[in-house]
Design a protein around this motif. Structure first.
Motif, mmCIF file in Angstrom:
data_model
loop_
_atom_site.group_PDB
_atom_site.id
_atom_site.type_symbol
_atom_site.label_atom_id
_atom_site.label_comp_id
_atom_site.label_asym_id
_atom_site.label_seq_id
_atom_site.Cartn_x
_atom_site.Cartn_y
_atom_site.Cartn_z
ATOM 1 N N ALA A 1 0.825 -1.211 0.000
ATOM 2 C CA ALA A 1 0.000 0.000 0.000
ATOM 3 C C ALA A 1 0.856 1.257 0.000
ATOM 4 O O ALA A 1 0.526 2.260 -0.650
ATOM 5 C CB ALA A 1 -0.936 -0.005 1.201
ATOM 6 N N SER A 2 1.970 1.225 0.714
ATOM 7 C CA SER A 2 2.835 2.407 0.793
ATOM 8 C C SER A 2 3.464 2.737 -0.559
ATOM 9 O O SER A 2 3.869 3.878 -0.798
ATOM 10 C CB SER A 2 3.933 2.201 1.842
ATOM 11 O OG SER A 2 4.939 1.312 1.366
ATOM 12 N N LEU A 3 3.555 1.741 -1.428
ATOM 13 C CA LEU A 3 4.160 1.930 -2.750
ATOM 14 C C LEU A 3 3.116 2.029 -3.862
ATOM 15 O O LEU A 3 3.472 2.239 -5.025
ATOM 16 C CB LEU A 3 5.123 0.775 -3.059
ATOM 17 C CG LEU A 3 6.365 0.680 -2.179
ATOM 18 C CD1 LEU A 3 7.069 -0.650 -2.404
ATOM 19 C CD2 LEU A 3 7.313 1.835 -2.470
ATOM 20 N N GLY A 4 1.855 1.822 -3.500
ATOM 21 C CA GLY A 4 0.808 1.853 -4.514
ATOM 22 C C GLY A 4 0.851 0.676 -5.461
ATOM 23 O O GLY A 4 0.516 0.793 -6.646
ATOM 24 N N ILE A 5 1.267 -0.492 -4.931
ATOM 25 C CA ILE A 5 1.335 -1.707 -5.738
ATOM 26 C C ILE A 5 0.529 -2.807 -5.040
ATOM 27 O O ILE A 5 0.015 -2.599 -3.940
ATOM 28 C CB ILE A 5 2.791 -2.179 -5.957
ATOM 29 C CG1 ILE A 5 3.460 -2.481 -4.592
ATOM 30 C CG2 ILE A 5 3.587 -1.128 -6.717
ATOM 31 C CD1 ILE A 5 4.871 -3.035 -4.706
ATOM 32 N N SER A 6 0.438 -3.957 -5.670
ATOM 33 C CA SER A 6 -0.290 -5.075 -5.074
ATOM 34 C C SER A 6 0.683 -6.007 -4.360
ATOM 35 O O SER A 6 1.884 -6.040 -4.664
ATOM 36 C CB SER A 6 -1.037 -5.858 -6.159
ATOM 37 O OG SER A 6 -0.110 -6.471 -7.039
ATOM 38 N N LYS A 7 0.158 -6.780 -3.408
ATOM 39 C CA LYS A 7 1.012 -7.738 -2.711
ATOM 40 C C LYS A 7 1.627 -8.762 -3.667
ATOM 41 O O LYS A 7 2.806 -9.115 -3.508
ATOM 42 C CB LYS A 7 0.235 -8.426 -1.593
ATOM 43 C CG LYS A 7 1.118 -9.330 -0.726
ATOM 44 C CD LYS A 7 0.483 -9.635 0.618
ATOM 45 C CE LYS A 7 -0.736 -10.505 0.500
ATOM 46 N NZ LYS A 7 -1.228 -10.950 1.835
ATOM 47 N N PRO A 8 0.883 -9.269 -4.672
ATOM 48 C CA PRO A 8 1.505 -10.195 -5.623
ATOM 49 C C PRO A 8 2.736 -9.613 -6.330
ATOM 50 O O PRO A 8 3.638 -10.354 -6.724
ATOM 51 C CB PRO A 8 0.379 -10.497 -6.614
ATOM 52 C CG PRO A 8 -0.861 -10.355 -5.803
ATOM 53 C CD PRO A 8 -0.578 -9.187 -4.891
ATOM 54 N N THR A 9 2.783 -8.284 -6.476
ATOM 55 C CA THR A 9 3.965 -7.654 -7.076
ATOM 56 C C THR A 9 5.192 -7.870 -6.204
ATOM 57 O O THR A 9 6.297 -8.119 -6.695
ATOM 58 C CB THR A 9 3.725 -6.139 -7.293
ATOM 59 O OG1 THR A 9 2.598 -5.959 -8.145
ATOM 60 C CG2 THR A 9 4.938 -5.484 -7.928
ATOM 61 N N ILE A 10 4.993 -7.795 -4.894
ATOM 62 C CA ILE A 10 6.110 -8.046 -3.974
ATOM 63 C C ILE A 10 6.548 -9.502 -4.079
ATOM 64 O O ILE A 10 7.743 -9.805 -4.106
ATOM 65 C CB ILE A 10 5.718 -7.693 -2.526
ATOM 66 C CG1 ILE A 10 5.436 -6.193 -2.416
ATOM 67 C CG2 ILE A 10 6.831 -8.114 -1.548
ATOM 68 C CD1 ILE A 10 5.025 -5.732 -1.026
#
Length: 204
Positions: free
Chosen positions: A47-56
């Motif tokens: 959320a802090s990066l404006g991305i989804s968890k699957p991206t991590i």
């Protein structure tokens, strides 16, 4: 003249991927340090990066793998500092001071602090052993530098193991109380701490 290809080269794709990995790691390590590992979720980091968890997951894997990467970066910075101190010319105390100053400064940055603030118990046994081996190499270097100073007379006679443990304990402290917006820079704090500590190692 040939038109520039709109497609990225392998080198550009690799550089972009590494930049994204580091962005995730930097966001994660700041949260681990501020909230604690167990209180931080990958959802928070995403959320802090404006991305989804699957991206991590794509770039780094699960939460423990993210932590291991953060800890490894901090450990590798210390190992690099140890190698640099080894190549330092001068007396044993000069090499020791060089390492201690870098050691203190590294432990005040985000990745260095993570190694101090995150208990190894947060890791699985295999991951814990990997980090522990790096820490042992750093501890061994510190003892060796103290011993070399004793040998050439630039450090007072003492127990290298006890001296190394005392030095490391003192220099781990700023990771808990240092604030980046404080009056003194990390380098200034590191230098003053090392001045205090090495005064006690001076030959009598």
């Amino acid at each position: 003249m040939a038109a520039r290809s709109p497609f990225k080269t392998p080198a550009e794709r690799s550089e972009e991927r590494e930049a994204k990995r580091m962005a995730v790691l930097e966001a994660a390590v700041r949260m681990f340090n501020a909230r604690g590992y167990h209180q931080t979720s990958l959802d928070d980091v995403a959320a802090s990066l404006g991305i989804s968890k699957p991206t991590i997951y794509h770039y780094l894997g699960n939460k423990e793998q993210v932590l291991v990467e953060c800890l490894t970066i901090g450990m590798n910075q210390l190992l690099a500092a140890a190698e640099e101190a080894r190549a330092h010319h001068g007396r044993g105390i000069d090499r020791l001071r060089a390492f201690l100053t870098d050691y203190a400064e590294i432990n005040m940055n985000d990745f260095g602090r993570c190694n101090i603030l995150t208990a190894n118990e947060a890791l699985s046994p295999d991951a814990r052993e990997s980090i522990r081996l790096r820490k042992r190499r750093i501890d061994a270097t510190l003892r060796e530098l103290v011993a070399e100073g004793i040998t050439d007379g630039s450090v007072a006679q003492c127990d290298p193991k006890l001296a190394a443990l005392t030095l490391a304990s003192a220099l781990n402290g700023p990771s808990r109380w240092h604030r980046p917006d404080g009056e003194l820079s990390e380098r200034d704090i590191a230098t003053q701490l090392v001045d205090f500590l090495t005064a006690g190692l001076a030959p009598r």
